[in-house]
Design a protein around this motif. Sequence first.
Motif, short mmCIF file in Angstrom:
data_model
loop_
_atom_site.label_atom_id
_atom_site.label_comp_id
_atom_site.label_asym_id
_atom_site.label_seq_id
_atom_site.Cartn_x
_atom_site.Cartn_y
_atom_site.Cartn_z
N SER A 245 13.63 9.92 11.91
CA SER A 245 13.66 8.46 11.82
C SER A 245 14.84 8.02 10.95
O SER A 245 15.35 8.77 10.12
CB SER A 245 12.35 7.94 11.21
OG SER A 245 12.25 8.35 9.84
N LEU A 246 15.26 6.79 11.16
CA LEU A 246 16.33 6.22 10.36
C LEU A 246 15.94 6.16 8.88
O LEU A 246 16.75 6.43 8.00
CB LEU A 246 16.67 4.81 10.87
CG LEU A 246 17.79 4.07 10.15
CD1 LEU A 246 19.12 4.80 10.32
CD2 LEU A 246 17.90 2.64 10.66
N LYS A 247 14.69 5.86 8.63
CA LYS A 247 14.20 5.78 7.25
C LYS A 247 14.33 7.12 6.54
O LYS A 247 14.78 7.19 5.39
CB LYS A 247 12.74 5.32 7.26
CG LYS A 247 12.11 5.18 5.89
CD LYS A 247 10.69 4.66 6.00
CE LYS A 247 10.06 4.47 4.63
NZ LYS A 247 8.67 3.91 4.73
N LEU A 248 13.96 8.20 7.24
CA LEU A 248 14.02 9.53 6.64
C LEU A 248 15.46 9.98 6.41
O LEU A 248 15.81 10.52 5.35
CB LEU A 248 13.29 10.53 7.53
CG LEU A 248 13.24 11.98 7.03
CD1 LEU A 248 12.53 12.04 5.69
CD2 LEU A 248 12.54 12.88 8.03
N LEU A 249 16.33 9.74 7.39
CA LEU A 249 17.74 10.13 7.24
C LEU A 249 18.42 9.35 6.12
O LEU A 249 19.21 9.91 5.35
CB LEU A 249 18.47 9.91 8.56
CG LEU A 249 18.23 10.92 9.67
CD1 LEU A 249 18.90 10.47 10.96
CD2 LEU A 249 18.73 12.31 9.27
N ALA A 250 18.13 8.05 6.04
CA ALA A 250 18.73 7.25 4.97
C ALA A 250 18.28 7.72 3.60
O ALA A 250 19.07 7.76 2.65
CB ALA A 250 18.37 5.77 5.17
N ARG A 256 18.77 6.26 -0.07
CA ARG A 256 18.54 4.82 0.05
C ARG A 256 17.16 4.58 0.68
O ARG A 256 16.82 5.20 1.68
CB ARG A 256 19.63 4.21 0.93
CG ARG A 256 19.56 2.69 1.01
CD ARG A 256 20.58 2.18 2.01
NE ARG A 256 21.91 2.71 1.76
CZ ARG A 256 22.94 2.51 2.58
NH1 ARG A 256 22.79 1.82 3.70
NH2 ARG A 256 24.13 3.02 2.30
N ARG A 257 16.40 3.68 0.08
CA ARG A 257 15.10 3.32 0.63
C ARG A 257 15.24 2.10 1.52
O ARG A 257 15.69 1.05 1.08
CB ARG A 257 14.10 3.05 -0.49
CG ARG A 257 13.75 4.27 -1.34
CD ARG A 257 12.75 3.93 -2.43
NE ARG A 257 11.42 3.63 -1.89
CZ ARG A 257 10.85 2.44 -1.92
NH1 ARG A 257 11.49 1.41 -2.45
NH2 ARG A 257 9.64 2.25 -1.41
N ILE A 258 14.89 2.26 2.78
CA ILE A 258 14.90 1.14 3.72
C ILE A 258 13.52 1.05 4.37
O ILE A 258 12.69 1.95 4.23
CB ILE A 258 15.98 1.31 4.81
CG1 ILE A 258 15.68 2.55 5.66
CG2 ILE A 258 17.37 1.43 4.19
CD1 ILE A 258 16.58 2.67 6.88
#
Length: 320
Positions: A245-250, A256-258
Motif C-alpha cells: 500500500s501507499l501508506k506502508l511504502l511512505a 512519513r505518516r499518511i
Amino acid sequence: MKHHMAFSATTGICKKSMTIRAMESAVARKKHQDVNAASNRRRKRTGSPSEPLEANALLKKVKSVEPNPTSTLNFSPEPDHHRVTAVLRDSWEVDSGFSECSPPASGRSSPCLGPRPPAASVVALDCEMVGTGPGGRCSALGRCSIVDYHGDVLYDKYVRPCQPVTDFRTTWSGIRRHHLHNAVPFAQAQEEILALLEGKVVVGHSIYNDFEALHMDHPSHMVRDTSTTRHLRRLAGFSHGRHSSLKLLANKLLNRRIQAGSRGHCSVEDARAALDLYKLVQGPWEQEMERRLGDGPPGHSSDHYMQDEFWPDEILTDGP
C-alpha cells in the motif's frame, strides 16, 4: 679682563650647543626622508597599501577551496573538468528535488545521471472515489488532484458523478455531502484533467484504478505505477510479487505518516507521496524504461515506429 674671558667661554659653549642641535636635526631629517623614500618605493611596486592584504586574503580563500595544498593561483577562465564532473556526480546528495510541502526523511532522490524525463513533463495523480448505485458498490470519481514534479498543486477539485451518490465512503475518501454541492460535473472535470495529462509522464499508486474512474487511457510507457515497480519493492526489502500500500511504502521509505486519522485520505497528500517515492528510484526506473523502448534495431527510437511506413496497410488505404 676676567669678565671678558668668561663672556668668551659662554659664547663658545652656546655655539657648540647650537652646532650639536643642528647636527641632530639634520640626522633626524635624513632618517625621515629615508623612511618616506622607502614607503614610496613600496607604493610604486604594489599599487596601493591595501593590495598585499587583499592578495593574501584571496590566496587564503583559494587555498581553502583547492584540495591540492601545493597549487598556486590560477586565473585561467577554463573550468577544472574533474571538479565539474565531481560536482555533477554528487549534486543529487545536495539537491534532492523533493517538494517543500512534503520533504522526505531520506533527503535524496535517485543519483542516476542517465536519461530521464524533464521535470516539466512529470506529474502525479491521485483520485478519491465515492459509491453510486445500490449499496454504493459502483465506484465513481469524487475528487481528483494533480501535482507537478515539485509537489505544487496543478489541479484539485471535487467532482460530481453522473449518478446519484449513495455512499460517500468518507472513512477512505474524506468526501462529505457538502463537498459535492458545488462540485464540477464529471464531463467538465474529465476534459480538464485529460488536457493536463496529455503528453505527461503520470505517476501514481495503483493508478489504473484512477484511469478507470476517469474513463481514460494513457500510454503505458508514460505511466509510472509505484504499486508495481520492483525498484521500490527492492528498496523497501519486500518479497517478490508483493504489492504494498501507499501508506506502508511512505512509512517505510519516506518515514512519513499518511492516511492517518478518521477524516479519510487526502488526494493531494497521496499524490505527493507517490511522487516522492518515484523520485527515490527515478534513475534506475527511467533507465529500465529507456531500455524497453530501445529494444528495436540500432538507431531506431520509439518515435521512429510512429512513422506511417510501419502502419498496417488497412489503415493507410482509403475506404471504398
